[in-house]
Design an enzyme around this catalytic site. Sequence first.
Site, short mmCIF file in Angstrom:
data_model
loop_
_atom_site.label_atom_id
_atom_site.label_comp_id
_atom_site.label_asym_id
_atom_site.label_seq_id
_atom_site.Cartn_x
_atom_site.Cartn_y
_atom_site.Cartn_z
N LYS A 174 0.82 -1.23 0.00
CA LYS A 174 0.00 0.00 0.00
C LYS A 174 0.84 1.26 0.00
CE LYS A 174 0.43 -2.11 4.02
NZ LYS A 174 -0.03 -3.25 4.76
N LYS B 249 -3.69 3.32 3.10
CA LYS B 249 -4.88 2.59 2.66
C LYS B 249 -6.04 3.56 2.36
CE LYS B 249 -3.49 -1.47 5.28
NZ LYS B 249 -3.48 -2.09 6.61
P1 NDP Z 1 7.82 -9.66 5.72
O1 NDP Z 1 8.81 -8.77 6.37
O2 NDP Z 1 7.25 -10.78 6.46
O3 NDP Z 1 8.47 -10.25 4.38
C1 NDP Z 1 9.21 -9.45 3.49
C2 NDP Z 1 9.88 -10.36 2.49
O4 NDP Z 1 10.55 -9.57 1.53
C3 NDP Z 1 10.94 -11.28 3.12
O5 NDP Z 1 10.84 -12.57 2.56
C4 NDP Z 1 12.25 -10.63 2.74
O6 NDP Z 1 13.30 -11.56 2.56
C5 NDP Z 1 11.88 -10.00 1.40
N1 NDP Z 1 12.71 -8.84 1.10
C6 NDP Z 1 12.81 -7.70 1.79
N2 NDP Z 1 13.68 -6.88 1.17
C7 NDP Z 1 14.11 -7.51 0.07
C8 NDP Z 1 15.02 -7.19 -0.96
N3 NDP Z 1 15.66 -6.04 -1.00
N4 NDP Z 1 15.22 -8.11 -1.93
C9 NDP Z 1 14.60 -9.30 -1.92
N5 NDP Z 1 13.71 -9.66 -0.95
C10 NDP Z 1 13.49 -8.77 0.02
O7 NDP Z 1 6.68 -8.70 5.14
P2 NDP Z 1 5.15 -9.02 4.94
O8 NDP Z 1 4.98 -10.31 4.25
O9 NDP Z 1 4.44 -8.79 6.23
O10 NDP Z 1 4.70 -7.81 3.98
C11 NDP Z 1 4.98 -7.83 2.62
C12 NDP Z 1 4.16 -6.73 1.94
O11 NDP Z 1 2.78 -6.99 2.14
C13 NDP Z 1 4.40 -5.32 2.47
O12 NDP Z 1 4.23 -4.40 1.42
C14 NDP Z 1 3.28 -5.14 3.48
O13 NDP Z 1 2.94 -3.80 3.68
C15 NDP Z 1 2.17 -5.88 2.77
N6 NDP Z 1 1.09 -6.36 3.60
C16 NDP Z 1 1.37 -7.11 4.71
C17 NDP Z 1 0.36 -7.64 5.47
C18 NDP Z 1 0.62 -8.48 6.66
O14 NDP Z 1 -0.36 -8.86 7.33
N7 NDP Z 1 1.84 -8.78 7.01
C19 NDP Z 1 -1.04 -7.42 5.09
C20 NDP Z 1 -1.24 -6.62 3.90
C21 NDP Z 1 -0.19 -6.13 3.20
P3 NDP Z 1 13.85 -12.49 3.75
O15 NDP Z 1 12.71 -13.33 4.17
O16 NDP Z 1 14.91 -13.29 3.12
O17 NDP Z 1 14.31 -11.54 4.79
N1 HSE Z 2 0.46 -3.84 9.18
C1 HSE Z 2 -0.77 -3.92 8.51
C2 HSE Z 2 -1.90 -4.00 9.52
C3 HSE Z 2 -0.81 -5.13 7.63
O1 HSE Z 2 -1.61 -4.25 10.70
O2 HSE Z 2 -3.04 -3.79 9.16
C4 HSE Z 2 -2.05 -5.21 6.77
O3 HSE Z 2 -2.05 -4.22 5.81
#
Ligand code: NDP
Ligand code: HSE
Length: 430
Positions: A107, A207
């Site tokens: 987002k 959002k």
């Molecule tokens: P995490 O921190 O759990 O995962 C991030 C992932 O991205 C990891 O696997 C990390 O690698 C990888 N990563 C980070 N930087 C790099 C880079 N420079 N090159 C390659 N890989 C990279 O994040 P989330 O899964 O929680 O969130 C991901 C996205 O989704 C974000 O934009 C977040 O705002 C969005 N989002 C998250 C929600 C949630 O509930 N968590 C809900 C809705 C949206 P490694 O694992 O090796 O460190």
């Molecule tokens: N950090 C965000 C939340 C993830 O707590 O709602 C979902 O966008």
Amino acid sequence: MTSPLRIGIVGLGTVGGGTLNILSQHAELLAARCGRPVVVSAISARSRGRDRGVDISRIRWLDDPLGMASDPDIDVVVELMGGAEGVARQLVEQALLNGKSVVTANKALIAHHGIALAQMAEKTGAVLAFEAAVGGGIPIIKALRDGLAANRFLRIAGILNGTCNYILTTMWEHKRGFDEVLKEAQALGYAEAEPSFDVDGVDTAHKLAILTSLAYGCAPAIDHMHVEGIRRISLRDMEFAAELGYVIKLLGITSHTEGGILQRVHPCMVAADSPLASVHGVYNAVLAEGDAVGTVLFEGRGAGAGPTASSVVADIMDIARGVRYKPFTLPVAQLACLPFSGMDNLRCSYYLRLSVTDKPGVLAEVTGIFKDERISLRSFLQHSHQPGETVQLVLTTHDTQESAMLRAMAAIAALGSVKEEPHMIRIENI
Ligand code: NDP
Ligand code: HSE
């Protein structure tokens, strides 16, 4: 069946891991519903050796995530790493410019650069999809774009951050401290990489900017928004709220006012019988008020692996099925430049908590300031102990103009008998 849709996933954390899980566990179901299989052609993250909780040994690994943007064996790039700049932005830009469709949950990226990205997508005919960016598992983007498309929206208000709602709910239900509960939300995978984005209202702002854009046909305008987080909310405020018949929620609200579109993110007191009051824990809810449909409420888990991945995979399935749409409903050139209103124009009622010395004349001083600003009081609470002690004085007002309320607060803060900065919370009639 036609040829498979080949996707590349960058980011294998909470959301990326959840996405891989659904894609492998529901592979047959998805193929049947899309009319073609969806296959993961390549994956990438920072650390190759990290346990992802799913078997990735047979999936091609790319050390350089940007390689996905030009990989001939990838049709759709799924960006799940996060961040409005850096690799995430470069990856999405390059993929779109190369004509590859992009699915993202990011987002921050969409709120800041969505229009430029949509232009790139228009140029190359790629799809840019971001259902998971708002409301986790709630299909609110699709609802605004499709199901509610016939409406003019009067107001859209929502609990848009699962972390904050989890913190507020758990603090109240279990009488626990803010920091401790935030750590728990992080461990559950709800919080952003930078949790201040959650608790300071920034994530909700991202959002809300996207929802405003879809509802009002304008570009996301993150800079035209009032943003406050939940750091100042205490158990004491929650107790007073309950006594007054309210529940405290962090809301993102966008509405059509005489002065223009007003976007605001701040803690609100909502009536205990409001539909938003009973949205607990990591659940999000979006309440849309349309001129034809009336009020519609969407509720579901707003964060976490499964719910968010559910929305990511739905976007992938749309692309597999050949569904095409404009990311912000209208072609970029047709998006309106609407006037945005400031908070000065807001009219609502207010809760004000003061720490004051319990001595004769204090209440008169405070109410005198309210009288000068023509603010009408609705209720008043004081739990007095011994004369001379510092006590909590809680006042609520009838509807009043925000600018008058702010002037009154500044004057009250300057009174010698007021011991701490006054704490104001807006009361939202919803
Ligand atoms: P995490 O921190 O759990 O995962 C991030 C992932 O991205 C990891 O696997 C990390 O690698 C990888 N990563 C980070 N930087 C790099 C880079 N420079 N090159 C390659 N890989 C990279 O994040 P989330 O899964 O929680 O969130 C991901 C996205 O989704 C974000 O934009 C977040 O705002 C969005 N989002 C998250 C929600 C949630 O509930 N968590 C809900 C809705 C949206 P490694 O694992 O090796 O460190
Ligand atoms: N950090 C965000 C939340 C993830 O707590 O709602 C979902 O966008």
